[in-house]
Design a protein around this motif. Structure first.
Motif, PDB file in Angstrom:
ATOM      1  N   THR A  98       0.812  -1.126  -0.226  1.00 41.28           N
ATOM      2  CA  THR A  98      -0.001  -0.014  -0.003  1.00 41.28           C
ATOM      3  C   THR A  98       0.765   1.358  -0.042  1.00 41.28           C
ATOM      4  N   GLU A 119       5.592   3.020  10.631  1.00 46.31           N
ATOM      5  CA  GLU A 119       4.007   3.324  10.054  1.00 46.31           C
ATOM      6  C   GLU A 119       3.375   4.567  10.517  1.00 46.31           C
ATOM      7  N   HIS A 136      -4.189   3.386   2.713  1.00 48.92           N
ATOM      8  CA  HIS A 136      -4.184   1.974   2.473  1.00 48.92           C
ATOM      9  C   HIS A 136      -4.566   1.396   1.097  1.00 48.92           C
ATOM     10  N   TYR A 138      -3.438   0.744  -2.865  1.00 48.27           N
ATOM     11  CA  TYR A 138      -2.108   0.250  -3.564  1.00 48.27           C
ATOM     12  C   TYR A 138      -1.956   1.106  -4.861  1.00 48.27           C
TER      13      TYR A 138
END
Length: 254
Positions: A98, A119, A136, A138
């Motif tokens: 992602t 993150e 989130h 791709y």
């Protein structure tokens, strides 16, 4: 003030063709230096030498007053390289990760940060480029402009002292170019040291503190935008501008 990056007598030869022929360039710290010129003039090769992705055949490069290449000092070379962030024409995102994963992976790999810390930082950087809500998704689910903004966030997450941009909008449709240039404008306003290869002359004229026009491996004209774009101009620069000028730029450099 020590320049962000200083290039002296740089020579790069591919085969028997000199792509860079004694280039001298001093990019001021906390300003935007833009490299312009026709295709094949050596702009991208110069940027790749700055990023230590190409080894020059002669000449020197200094980052914040420190030489980039000293034989045998690999640890020091790695330290200097870590101060440089680079954004390419193509986005070079990992398709199986992602947007959040792409940015966090750089922190985990290069900075050895634990997943949660990486993150958290990645999300903060995505928020800065306006993509927190798409963290989130791709790459295949993002537009080209969004993918390039993820690439910028990935580079910024590593806290570089200098950002290099190699025609970051050249792979984008015209309507997506503005969103990437706006992120770069905000970086410029923040005082980030940047060297940008671009054909977006309006952006160059409005944001750059220093402009260098390359032709056939040499810097032909350099100075502030006012100096470089002033009339009368160097004949090769005039010819180049007639090819690459856009409506915004025509108002800025007329």
């Amino acid at each position: 003030m020590t320049p962000a990056i200083e290039v002296s007598g740089l020579v790069k030869i591919f085969g028997d063709v000199p792509v860079l022929d004694g280039v001298n360039l001093s990019a001021p710290a906390h300003q935007v230096t833009c490299l312009i010129g026709p295709s094949g003039s050596g702009k991208s090769t110069l940027l790749r030498c700055m990023a230590m992705l190409e080894r020059q055949d002669a000449g020197s490069i200094q980052i914040d007053g420190q030489p980039l290449s000293i034989a045998g000092q690999h640890a020091r070379k790695g330290d200097l390289r870590s101060r440089i962030g680079m954004v390419f024409q193509q986005f070079n995102l990992w398709p199986h990760m992602t947007a959040l994963g792409n940015v966090a992976e750089a922190l985990r790999t290069v900075r050895r940060q634990p997943r949660r810390k990486a993150e958290d930082r990645a999300m903060a950087e995505l928020e800065k480029v306006g993509l927190a809500e798409r963290a989130h998704l791709y790459p295949r689910q993002l537009s080209g402009g969004q993918q390039q903004r993820v690439a910028i966030a990935r580079a910024l997450a590593l806290d570089p002292q200098l950002m290099l941009f190699d025609e970051p909008t050249s792979a984008l449709d015209p309507e997506l170019t503005g969103e990437v240039l706006n992120v770069m404008r905000r970086l410029a306003t923040s005082g980030m040291s940047m060297v940008v290869v671009s054909h977006e002359i309006g952006f160059v004229a409005s944001v750059a503190g220093h402009v260098a026009f390359l032709d056939r491996g040499k810097i032909v004209v350099s100075g502030s935008p006012e100096e470089v774009f002033a009339k009368p101009r160097h004949p090769r620069l005039t010819q180049f501008l007639e090819t690459y000028i856009d409506r915004e730029a025509s108002q800025l450099i007329a």
